[in-house]
Design an enzyme around this catalytic site. Structure first.
Site, PDB file in Angstrom:
ATOM      1  N   CYS A  92       0.848  -1.193   0.000  1.00  0.00           N
ATOM      2  CA  CYS A  92       0.000   0.000   0.000  1.00  0.00           C
ATOM      3  C   CYS A  92       0.882   1.242   0.000  1.00  0.00           C
ATOM      4  O   CYS A  92       1.877   1.296   0.723  1.00  0.00           O
ATOM      5  CB  CYS A  92      -0.888  -0.024   1.243  1.00  0.00           C
ATOM      6  SG  CYS A  92      -2.003   1.370   1.380  1.00  0.00           S
ATOM      7  N   HIS A 134      -9.275  -3.659  -2.025  1.00  0.00           N
ATOM      8  CA  HIS A 134      -8.310  -2.914  -1.214  1.00  0.00           C
ATOM      9  C   HIS A 134      -8.643  -1.418  -1.223  1.00  0.00           C
ATOM     10  O   HIS A 134      -8.671  -0.768  -0.173  1.00  0.00           O
ATOM     11  CB  HIS A 134      -6.908  -3.180  -1.777  1.00  0.00           C
ATOM     12  CG  HIS A 134      -5.798  -2.442  -1.110  1.00  0.00           C
ATOM     13  ND1 HIS A 134      -4.799  -3.077  -0.408  1.00  0.00           N
ATOM     14  CD2 HIS A 134      -5.485  -1.118  -1.066  1.00  0.00           C
ATOM     15  CE1 HIS A 134      -3.934  -2.181   0.046  1.00  0.00           C
ATOM     16  NE2 HIS A 134      -4.339  -0.974  -0.345  1.00  0.00           N
ATOM     17  N   GLU A 135      -8.893  -0.866  -2.416  1.00  0.00           N
ATOM     18  CA  GLU A 135      -9.154   0.576  -2.520  1.00  0.00           C
ATOM     19  C   GLU A 135     -10.506   0.946  -1.919  1.00  0.00           C
ATOM     20  O   GLU A 135     -10.635   2.003  -1.288  1.00  0.00           O
ATOM     21  CB  GLU A 135      -9.052   1.047  -3.969  1.00  0.00           C
ATOM     22  CG  GLU A 135      -7.683   0.833  -4.618  1.00  0.00           C
ATOM     23  CD  GLU A 135      -6.503   1.380  -3.829  1.00  0.00           C
ATOM     24  OE1 GLU A 135      -6.664   2.359  -3.065  1.00  0.00           O
ATOM     25  OE2 GLU A 135      -5.397   0.827  -3.966  1.00  0.00           O
ATOM     26  N   HIS A 138     -10.168   1.401   1.681  1.00  0.00           N
ATOM     27  CA  HIS A 138      -9.687   2.747   2.028  1.00  0.00           C
ATOM     28  C   HIS A 138     -10.850   3.723   2.136  1.00  0.00           C
ATOM     29  O   HIS A 138     -10.898   4.537   3.066  1.00  0.00           O
ATOM     30  CB  HIS A 138      -8.700   3.273   0.978  1.00  0.00           C
ATOM     31  CG  HIS A 138      -7.298   2.810   1.173  1.00  0.00           C
ATOM     32  ND1 HIS A 138      -6.558   3.087   2.306  1.00  0.00           N
ATOM     33  CD2 HIS A 138      -6.481   2.104   0.365  1.00  0.00           C
ATOM     34  CE1 HIS A 138      -5.355   2.562   2.192  1.00  0.00           C
ATOM     35  NE2 HIS A 138      -5.278   1.950   1.016  1.00  0.00           N
TER      36      HIS A 138
END
Length: 170
Positions: A92, A134-135, A138
């Site tokens: 990351c 993953h994004e 966030h």
């Protein structure tokens, strides 16, 4: 080209939940361009607006080896996840130099808006599926290291603080 500053874990701003984009306008399109420039410069394969301290639901991704397949996801939403799981070693841009295995859905379906504000849907597997999940994490205020054990999280925080101190001395 404007390069944006990337927040570093454990910055508390990384845990803010991003708000949906109300209107895809020139400001959002400029944010997308700046985020893409920042991602490619880092270099990385994905970047969420939360990582550059903009708390709106905007993601840029390019998992191609050539760096020529930019995907823009505005207000992304995963509408389906496979029961099948896969484990990938993730890294990351907000957690530099740290890589560890995370288990996620092997295949997903996602809907989003493009940079013209047009809705679209796609299915993804492999690295693209990992990156999208993953994004979106966030945008929901979650960093990949939070999938790891408390022991690993504490070691990562210690390692990052040490690297920060060394960088300040240099």
């Amino acid at each position: 080209m404007a390069l944006l500053s990337i927040l570093r874990y454990p910055d508390p701003r990384l845990h803010k939940t991003a708000k949906p984009v109300a209107v895809v306008d020139d400001r959002i399109r400029q944010l997308v361009r700046d985020m893409a420039d920042t991602m490619y410069d880092a270099p990385g394969v994905g970047l969420a607006a939360t990582q550059v301290d903009v708390h709106e639901r905007v993601v840029v991704i390019d998992v191609s080896e050539e760096g020529n397949d930019l995907r823009v996801l505005i207000n992304p939403e995963i509408t389906w996840k496979s029961d099948e799981r896969q484990t990938y070693e993730e890294g990351c841009l907000s957690v530099p130099g740290i890589y560890d295995e995370v288990e996620r859905a092997a295949r997903i379906r996602c809907k989003a808006l493009d940079q013209q504000g047009q809705p679209y849907e796609f299915e993804a597997d492999g690295l693209l599926a990992v990156c999208v999940q993953h994004e979106i994490d966030h945008l929901d205020g979650k960093v990949f290291v939070e999938y790891l054990s408390n022991l690993k999280q504490n070691r990562i925080k210690t390692k990052l603080k040490k690297a920060e101190r060394e960088a300040e001395r240099a």
